[in-house]
Design an enzyme around this catalytic site. Sequence first.
Site, mmCIF file in Angstrom:
data_model
loop_
_atom_site.group_PDB
_atom_site.id
_atom_site.type_symbol
_atom_site.label_atom_id
_atom_site.label_comp_id
_atom_site.label_asym_id
_atom_site.label_seq_id
_atom_site.Cartn_x
_atom_site.Cartn_y
_atom_site.Cartn_z
ATOM 1 N N GLU A 25 10.109 30.329 -22.021
ATOM 2 C CA GLU A 25 10.767 31.642 -22.110
ATOM 3 C C GLU A 25 9.949 32.718 -21.397
ATOM 4 O O GLU A 25 8.784 32.505 -21.023
ATOM 5 C CB GLU A 25 10.985 32.026 -23.566
ATOM 6 C CG GLU A 25 9.694 32.240 -24.321
ATOM 7 C CD GLU A 25 9.818 33.289 -25.407
ATOM 8 O OE1 GLU A 25 10.261 34.415 -25.113
ATOM 9 O OE2 GLU A 25 9.445 32.994 -26.552
ATOM 10 N N LYS A 159 7.350 33.269 -36.783
ATOM 11 C CA LYS A 159 6.250 34.236 -36.801
ATOM 12 C C LYS A 159 5.948 34.699 -38.217
ATOM 13 O O LYS A 159 6.839 34.944 -39.013
ATOM 14 C CB LYS A 159 6.607 35.429 -35.914
ATOM 15 C CG LYS A 159 6.661 35.037 -34.449
ATOM 16 C CD LYS A 159 6.649 36.278 -33.585
ATOM 17 C CE LYS A 159 7.230 35.978 -32.219
ATOM 18 N NZ LYS A 159 8.652 35.600 -32.292
HETATM 19 N N1 PSU Z 1 6.771 33.844 -29.359
HETATM 20 C C1 PSU Z 1 5.627 34.503 -29.079
HETATM 21 N N2 PSU Z 1 5.737 35.800 -28.663
HETATM 22 C C2 PSU Z 1 6.966 36.419 -28.511
HETATM 23 C C3 PSU Z 1 8.159 35.704 -28.814
HETATM 24 C C4 PSU Z 1 8.001 34.415 -29.235
HETATM 25 O O1 PSU Z 1 4.509 33.963 -29.209
HETATM 26 O O2 PSU Z 1 7.018 37.577 -28.104
HETATM 27 C C5 PSU Z 1 9.528 36.377 -28.657
HETATM 28 C C6 PSU Z 1 10.617 35.343 -28.420
HETATM 29 O O3 PSU Z 1 11.266 35.674 -27.219
HETATM 30 C C7 PSU Z 1 11.566 35.472 -29.609
HETATM 31 C C8 PSU Z 1 11.430 36.937 -29.884
HETATM 32 O O4 PSU Z 1 12.886 35.068 -29.304
HETATM 33 O O5 PSU Z 1 10.002 37.114 -29.806
HETATM 34 C C9 PSU Z 1 12.028 37.306 -31.220
HETATM 35 O O6 PSU Z 1 12.517 38.606 -31.164
HETATM 36 P P1 PSU Z 1 13.527 39.166 -32.297
HETATM 37 O O7 PSU Z 1 12.727 39.072 -33.562
HETATM 38 O O8 PSU Z 1 13.833 40.585 -31.868
HETATM 39 O O9 PSU Z 1 14.742 38.286 -32.264
#
Ligand code: PSU
Length: 315
Positions: A25, A159
């Site tokens: 990604e 996370k």
């Molecule tokens: N993993 C990481 N760092 C990130 C992300 C994932 O180590 O920044 C990103 C991914 O793109 C994931 C996003 O889809 O964070 C999640 O964002 P949200 O909580 O707004 O859906």
Amino acid sequence: MKARLRMLPEVREALAAGEPVVALESTIITHGMPAPRNLETARAVEAAVRDGGAAPATIAILDGRISVGLDAEDLERLAAEQDVAKVSRADLPAVLAGGGAGSTTVAATMICADLAGIRVFATGGIGGVHRGADQSFDVSADLQELGRTPVAVVCAGAKAILDLPKTLEVLETLGVPVIGYGTDDLPAFYSRSCGLKAPLRRDTAAAIAAVMAAKWELGLGGGLVIANPVPEGHDIPAAAIATHIDAALAEAAAQGIQGKAVTPFLLARLEQLTGGASLEANIALVLNNARLAAEIAVAYAGVERLAVPASHPRG
Ligand code: PSU
Ligand code: MN
């Protein structure tokens, strides 16, 4: 559809030959890590995939087209970009129609990987149910995507800034297998465990590829979460980061941070609060995930030759 998709020759050739490919990604590059570590890490992650015997395909939106595989110049351009859009499922149509650029989240990367025919994807941590979601309704689009799009997502769990029990519940509701790699515990991004059990455990890439094949041969569609614990020595125990997470969450609330800005804000704030330790953990876990994803892609390329094509029912 083809006009919307631009594939790097290395990736196109590997896919045509049935050779292993790993999707990567780009939101992690533009919104997840500060420069210059973001570009260094993106390059190192691609190298780790290659060392593992697979072709890396970093995915982003450039000039209004889905780019599957970025050349060195594109990668550099994206990493240096200041105000690039964070593109999830809801944003994809407008960014493509507007001819613009964007970095893809887990959800959008899964969509693009599926369109290209890539079944394995490595990232850091998936999005999930945010704490306080009973008030904010903030549930990452990553979860719904895992429920509908047939790609295996190799991550270090969800996370730690999230509500992990609720995230697991939603994944179960959506029919997403969550597999701990070599562990009974649910990895939680910076930490190797969080006090929750992983619903499933597998100890080899071949065993994971067998679950993928069974799921898709049945026509079940949808994705899988492969939760790979951050390497020992690079982890931050859950108890050690908990107070920093609480502080970052309180600041986000006080500043009225909402929507897609929440996750980037929290990751950046945690880096400051931990004196950079969270960034080091993040880099180590992404590299570790890239290595495992390559192994799984190699194993899956073997079973896919024998299997019926994956069916892709869309809700
Ligand atoms: N993993 C990481 N760092 C990130 C992300 C994932 O180590 O920044 C990103 C991914 O793109 C994931 C996003 O889809 O964070 C999640 O964002 P949200 O909580 O707004 O859906
Ligand atoms: Mn959100």
